[in-house]
Motif scaffolding. Sequence first.
Motif, PDB file in Angstrom:
ATOM      1  N   ASN A 130      12.252  83.618  36.477  1.00  0.00           N
ATOM      2  CA  ASN A 130      11.357  84.033  37.557  1.00  0.00           C
ATOM      3  C   ASN A 130       9.924  84.227  37.028  1.00  0.00           C
ATOM      4  OD1 ASN A 130      10.972  85.222  40.338  1.00  0.00           O
ATOM      5  ND2 ASN A 130      10.351  86.970  39.072  1.00  0.00           N
ATOM      6  N   ALA A 131       9.826  84.760  35.795  1.00  0.00           N
ATOM      7  CA  ALA A 131       8.496  84.959  35.192  1.00  0.00           C
ATOM      8  C   ALA A 131       7.814  83.608  34.953  1.00  0.00           C
ATOM      9  CB  ALA A 131       8.632  85.727  33.878  1.00  0.00           C
ATOM     10  N   TRP A 132       8.578  82.613  34.483  1.00  0.00           N
ATOM     11  CA  TRP A 132       8.005  81.266  34.309  1.00  0.00           C
ATOM     12  C   TRP A 132       7.530  80.724  35.652  1.00  0.00           C
ATOM     13  CZ3 TRP A 132       6.606  78.691  30.056  1.00  0.00           C
ATOM     14  CH2 TRP A 132       7.183  79.038  28.826  1.00  0.00           C
ATOM     15  N   LYS A 133       8.371  80.927  36.670  1.00  0.00           N
ATOM     16  CA  LYS A 133       8.041  80.392  38.003  1.00  0.00           C
ATOM     17  C   LYS A 133       6.739  80.987  38.523  1.00  0.00           C
ATOM     18  CE  LYS A 133      10.701  81.098  41.674  1.00  0.00           C
ATOM     19  NZ  LYS A 133      12.051  81.420  42.151  1.00  0.00           N
ATOM     20  N   ASN A 134       6.526  82.263  38.217  1.00  0.00           N
ATOM     21  CA  ASN A 134       5.346  82.955  38.730  1.00  0.00           C
ATOM     22  C   ASN A 134       4.138  82.861  37.802  1.00  0.00           C
ATOM     23  OD1 ASN A 134       6.009  84.386  41.345  1.00  0.00           O
ATOM     24  ND2 ASN A 134       7.776  84.925  40.072  1.00  0.00           N
ATOM     25  N   GLY A 135       4.277  82.138  36.703  1.00  0.00           N
ATOM     26  CA  GLY A 135       3.136  81.981  35.785  1.00  0.00           C
ATOM     27  C   GLY A 135       2.856  83.217  34.951  1.00  0.00           C
ATOM     28  N   TRP A 136       3.843  84.087  34.766  1.00  0.00           N
ATOM     29  CA  TRP A 136       3.613  85.308  33.971  1.00  0.00           C
ATOM     30  C   TRP A 136       3.795  85.068  32.474  1.00  0.00           C
ATOM     31  CZ3 TRP A 136       7.526  88.443  37.417  1.00  0.00           C
ATOM     32  CH2 TRP A 136       6.973  88.583  38.698  1.00  0.00           C
ATOM     33  N   VAL A 137       4.426  83.959  32.131  1.00  0.00           N
ATOM     34  CA  VAL A 137       4.644  83.679  30.702  1.00  0.00           C
ATOM     35  C   VAL A 137       3.405  82.938  30.201  1.00  0.00           C
ATOM     36  CG1 VAL A 137       6.186  82.620  29.008  1.00  0.00           C
ATOM     37  CG2 VAL A 137       7.117  83.427  31.189  1.00  0.00           C
ATOM     38  N   LYS A 138       2.625  83.613  29.377  1.00  0.00           N
ATOM     39  CA  LYS A 138       1.317  83.074  28.962  1.00  0.00           C
ATOM     40  C   LYS A 138       1.349  82.675  27.488  1.00  0.00           C
ATOM     41  CE  LYS A 138      -1.060  84.451  32.701  1.00  0.00           C
ATOM     42  NZ  LYS A 138      -1.085  83.481  33.764  1.00  0.00           N
ATOM     43  N   PRO A 139       0.430  81.784  27.095  1.00  0.00           N
ATOM     44  CA  PRO A 139       0.288  81.511  25.658  1.00  0.00           C
ATOM     45  C   PRO A 139      -0.139  82.794  24.931  1.00  0.00           C
ATOM     46  CG  PRO A 139      -0.954  79.928  26.963  1.00  0.00           C
ATOM     47  CD  PRO A 139      -0.497  80.992  27.904  1.00  0.00           C
ATOM     48  N   VAL A 140       0.078  82.814  23.633  1.00  0.00           N
ATOM     49  CA  VAL A 140      -0.282  83.976  22.825  1.00  0.00           C
ATOM     50  C   VAL A 140      -1.793  83.990  22.609  1.00  0.00           C
ATOM     51  CG1 VAL A 140       0.068  85.061  20.568  1.00  0.00           C
ATOM     52  CG2 VAL A 140       1.918  83.712  21.604  1.00  0.00           C
ATOM     53  N   THR A 141      -2.395  85.153  22.830  1.00  0.00           N
ATOM     54  CA  THR A 141      -3.819  85.299  22.491  1.00  0.00           C
ATOM     55  C   THR A 141      -3.950  86.480  21.525  1.00  0.00           C
ATOM     56  OG1 THR A 141      -3.986  86.536  24.558  1.00  0.00           O
ATOM     57  CG2 THR A 141      -4.897  84.319  24.567  1.00  0.00           C
ATOM     58  N   PRO A 142      -4.025  86.189  20.222  1.00  0.00           N
ATOM     59  CA  PRO A 142      -4.050  87.276  19.234  1.00  0.00           C
ATOM     60  C   PRO A 142      -5.290  88.155  19.418  1.00  0.00           C
ATOM     61  CG  PRO A 142      -3.814  85.128  18.164  1.00  0.00           C
ATOM     62  CD  PRO A 142      -4.117  84.866  19.601  1.00  0.00           C
ATOM     63  N   LYS A 143      -5.133  89.450  19.110  1.00  0.00           N
ATOM     64  CA  LYS A 143      -6.289  90.365  19.224  1.00  0.00           C
ATOM     65  C   LYS A 143      -7.345  90.025  18.184  1.00  0.00           C
ATOM     66  CE  LYS A 143      -4.351  94.426  21.435  1.00  0.00           C
ATOM     67  NZ  LYS A 143      -2.882  94.322  21.257  1.00  0.00           N
ATOM     68  N   ARG A 144      -6.887  89.574  17.005  1.00  0.00           N
ATOM     69  CA  ARG A 144      -7.836  89.123  15.986  1.00  0.00           C
ATOM     70  C   ARG A 144      -7.249  87.929  15.249  1.00  0.00           C
ATOM     71  NH1 ARG A 144      -6.838  92.722  10.547  1.00  0.00           N
ATOM     72  NH2 ARG A 144      -7.619  90.825   9.571  1.00  0.00           N
ATOM     73  N   GLU A 145      -8.118  87.031  14.827  1.00  0.00           N
ATOM     74  CA  GLU A 145      -7.671  85.881  14.036  1.00  0.00           C
ATOM     75  C   GLU A 145      -7.715  86.251  12.559  1.00  0.00           C
ATOM     76  OE1 GLU A 145      -6.416  83.071  15.031  1.00  0.00           O
ATOM     77  OE2 GLU A 145      -6.889  83.096  17.179  1.00  0.00           O
ATOM     78  N   ARG A 146      -6.746  85.747  11.807  1.00  0.00           N
ATOM     79  CA  ARG A 146      -6.725  85.986  10.352  1.00  0.00           C
ATOM     80  C   ARG A 146      -6.911  84.656   9.627  1.00  0.00           C
ATOM     81  NH1 ARG A 146      -3.835  91.173   9.578  1.00  0.00           N
ATOM     82  NH2 ARG A 146      -3.074  91.740  11.641  1.00  0.00           N
ATOM     83  N   ASP A 147      -7.405  84.750   8.386  1.00  0.00           N
ATOM     84  CA  ASP A 147      -7.644  83.525   7.609  1.00  0.00           C
ATOM     85  C   ASP A 147      -6.374  82.962   7.003  1.00  0.00           C
ATOM     86  OD1 ASP A 147     -10.286  83.573   8.100  1.00  0.00           O
ATOM     87  OD2 ASP A 147     -10.786  84.777   6.323  1.00  0.00           O
ATOM     88  N   GLN A 148      -5.387  83.833   6.802  1.00  0.00           N
ATOM     89  CA  GLN A 148      -4.207  83.347   6.076  1.00  0.00           C
ATOM     90  C   GLN A 148      -3.326  82.440   6.940  1.00  0.00           C
ATOM     91  OE1 GLN A 148      -4.006  87.366   5.765  1.00  0.00           O
ATOM     92  NE2 GLN A 148      -3.380  87.447   3.612  1.00  0.00           N
ATOM     93  N   SER A 149      -2.640  81.534   6.256  1.00  0.00           N
ATOM     94  CA  SER A 149      -1.779  80.613   7.002  1.00  0.00           C
ATOM     95  C   SER A 149      -0.340  80.701   6.514  1.00  0.00           C
ATOM     96  CB  SER A 149      -2.298  79.183   6.872  1.00  0.00           C
ATOM     97  OG  SER A 149      -1.954  78.656   5.610  1.00  0.00           O
ATOM     98  N   VAL A 150       0.564  80.422   7.441  1.00  0.00           N
ATOM     99  CA  VAL A 150       1.995  80.445   7.130  1.00  0.00           C
ATOM    100  C   VAL A 150       2.579  79.080   7.483  1.00  0.00           C
ATOM    101  CG1 VAL A 150       4.211  81.581   7.577  1.00  0.00           C
ATOM    102  CG2 VAL A 150       2.086  82.915   7.689  1.00  0.00           C
ATOM    103  N   GLY A 151       3.320  78.511   6.557  1.00  0.00           N
ATOM    104  CA  GLY A 151       4.029  77.257   6.808  1.00  0.00           C
ATOM    105  C   GLY A 151       5.479  77.567   7.123  1.00  0.00           C
ATOM    106  N   ILE A 152       5.963  77.043   8.222  1.00  0.00           N
ATOM    107  CA  ILE A 152       7.356  77.296   8.628  1.00  0.00           C
ATOM    108  C   ILE A 152       8.111  75.972   8.571  1.00  0.00           C
ATOM    109  CG2 ILE A 152       8.858  78.032  10.539  1.00  0.00           C
ATOM    110  CD1 ILE A 152       6.654  79.968  11.395  1.00  0.00           C
ATOM    111  N   VAL A 153       9.186  75.947   7.820  1.00  0.00           N
ATOM    112  CA  VAL A 153       9.986  74.711   7.707  1.00  0.00           C
ATOM    113  C   VAL A 153      11.186  74.863   8.627  1.00  0.00           C
ATOM    114  CG1 VAL A 153      11.097  73.087   6.140  1.00  0.00           C
ATOM    115  CG2 VAL A 153       9.323  74.641   5.272  1.00  0.00           C
ATOM    116  N   GLY A 154      11.182  74.123   9.737  1.00  0.00           N
ATOM    117  CA  GLY A 154      12.291  74.187  10.687  1.00  0.00           C
ATOM    118  C   GLY A 154      11.832  74.739  12.023  1.00  0.00           C
ATOM    119  N   ALA A 155      11.985  73.923  13.072  1.00  0.00           N
ATOM    120  CA  ALA A 155      11.535  74.323  14.412  1.00  0.00           C
ATOM    121  C   ALA A 155      12.703  74.694  15.315  1.00  0.00           C
ATOM    122  CB  ALA A 155      10.718  73.195  15.033  1.00  0.00           C
ATOM    123  N   GLY A 156      13.745  75.311  14.736  1.00  0.00           N
ATOM    124  CA  GLY A 156      14.841  75.856  15.542  1.00  0.00           C
ATOM    125  C   GLY A 156      14.455  77.251  16.032  1.00  0.00           C
ATOM    126  N   PRO A 157      15.407  77.964  16.632  1.00  0.00           N
ATOM    127  CA  PRO A 157      15.065  79.281  17.173  1.00  0.00           C
ATOM    128  C   PRO A 157      14.538  80.269  16.143  1.00  0.00           C
ATOM    129  CG  PRO A 157      17.451  78.869  17.262  1.00  0.00           C
ATOM    130  CD  PRO A 157      16.799  77.574  16.920  1.00  0.00           C
TER     131      PRO A 157
END
Length: 495
Positions: free
Chosen positions: A126-153
Amino acid sequence: MLRFVTEPRRTPDKRAPELRREDFEEIYAGFQERQAEAQASRCSQCGVPFCSSGCPLGNHIPDWLRLAAEGDLREAYELSTATSNMPEICGRICPQDRLCEGSCVIEQSGHGTVTIGAVEQYITDNAWKNGWVKPVTPKRERDQSVGIVGAGPAGLSAADQLRHLGYKITVYDRYDRAGGLMIYGIPGFKLEKDVVARRVQRLQDSGVEFVQNADVGGTLPFSELREKHDAILIATGVYKARDLSVPGAGSKGVIRALDYLTASNRKGLGDAVPDFDSGEMDARGKRVVVVGGGDTAMDCVRTAIRQDAASVTCLYRRDRENMPGSAREVLNAEEEGVVFRWLSNPKSVLGEAEALAGVRVARMRLGPPDQSGRQSPEEVPGEDADLDADMVIKALGFSPEDLPGAFGEPDLALTRWGTLKADPSSFETSLPGVFAAGDIVRGASLVVWAIHDGRKAAAGIHDFLRAGEMPHGVATVGEQSTRYDPRVQEPVAAK
Ligand SMILES: Cc1cc2nc3c(=O)[nH]c(=O)nc-3n(C[C@H](O)[C@H](O)[C@H](O)COP(=O)(O)OP(=O)(O)OC[C@H]3O[C@@H](n4cnc5c(N)ncnc54)[C@H](O)[C@@H]3O)c2cc1C
Ligand code: SF4
């Protein structure tokens, strides 16, 4: 609330077996608003909610049930999403009878459990239907990066959590689509593909970069990722299929479950699938025997039914009560026409190497309990039977691939099961700055546990990066992490 005495338990409408056999669409219709409110209102709002303790994520179940019952669906969604990165997916495919619903007190008192999973699915759909599920907007951006191997749950949940915290995230996956087993393992009749795809799209819209067709340890060296990122998460799942070791098991027509399911899922997604088109991975018109009793076996038998197999039989060496697959899925399979032969084990595959004819099946009985407390199956001599078959699907479980070898990291410590050793609270491996989550840590498990681990590992990575213990790209192969506790020998308890 507390309407469980007057309001009977209802599950969402299920399509008739003869209709659902014809396609790969989900079999449950999902609740309508009124039904969701009525079912949520059955909750007795326990002071000590056993449903929450039965949930690996500790979801605030009574609270969002109350909000749903009162019609405050936006708040219900906010609360539900606070502890789970994909509640609508858990609502669809968690074995709730073994988790939250299995712990519900009104079930124990004989009134029938609150239909927690179906309400959970409704709230977020229902939240998807109503447009309540939004992209993430971080409060602050950080310089560090994380590499994730595997796009499962596990990888996707960690990406979500870390992006919230403002890290730059790149997810690498060897497949051409993100989603892991939710895309290429679990069939659409349990989880439709667009439900997974919109989760991936949301992360893309949140600034998470996806690098598909990236075989880490194959075409893309793991050392390159360690150079590039400030921390790494390994969330590669377990893919080495356990084999059938009986005479004739190498015959043409004896195939691996995941190859079969992947071919079927790819076909449904519109890909060119030569193995399917040649007939090798297509059950149409065939007498199919599936060996195994877990979720994978259940997905294979029900896929074969939908491919119009002539007959589908499932062999399992223990009895129905001791089957690892979800009881709900066994029932669904039976309704769709699958025949189960309990206490049955393949003894040999019959026919020629190029022309499979059948399976010789040994009759089993349950003997004394083994070390784990489960009764061990043992053969009843002289009670073999032969079963005709044109296709045999091996669904005997999965074990981990050799990651230290593939990644060129001999100091990446393993458990005796070959899964990655990870600290149970931070999920850091024996390599500093390298974390692990999901099936690769706990062995073949559940989506909800992968989400749990992805969240925990994200918190571990955040602590690690905040502590600034690893300057960019300098982690030395073989160096022991200060947070990794070598006394922790066992993986997190498998489910
Ligand atoms: C047929 C089947 C049915 C299931 N049904 C259910 C169910 O109904 N309910 C439930 O809760 N659970 C179910 N499960 C279990 C569930 O799917 C897994 O527990 C869960 O997906 C594990 O998540 P994960 O992120 O650890 O790994 P995965 O989902 O396996 O994802 C791992 C990802 O890593 C990628 N990868 C692997 N190696 C590399 C590499 N070297 N380089 C780059 N990428 C790599 C893979 O391509 C994959 O995309 C089922 C499993 C199967 C096989
Ligand atoms: S255990 Fe059942 S009745 Fe109690 S709070 Fe949870 S869902 Fe409601």
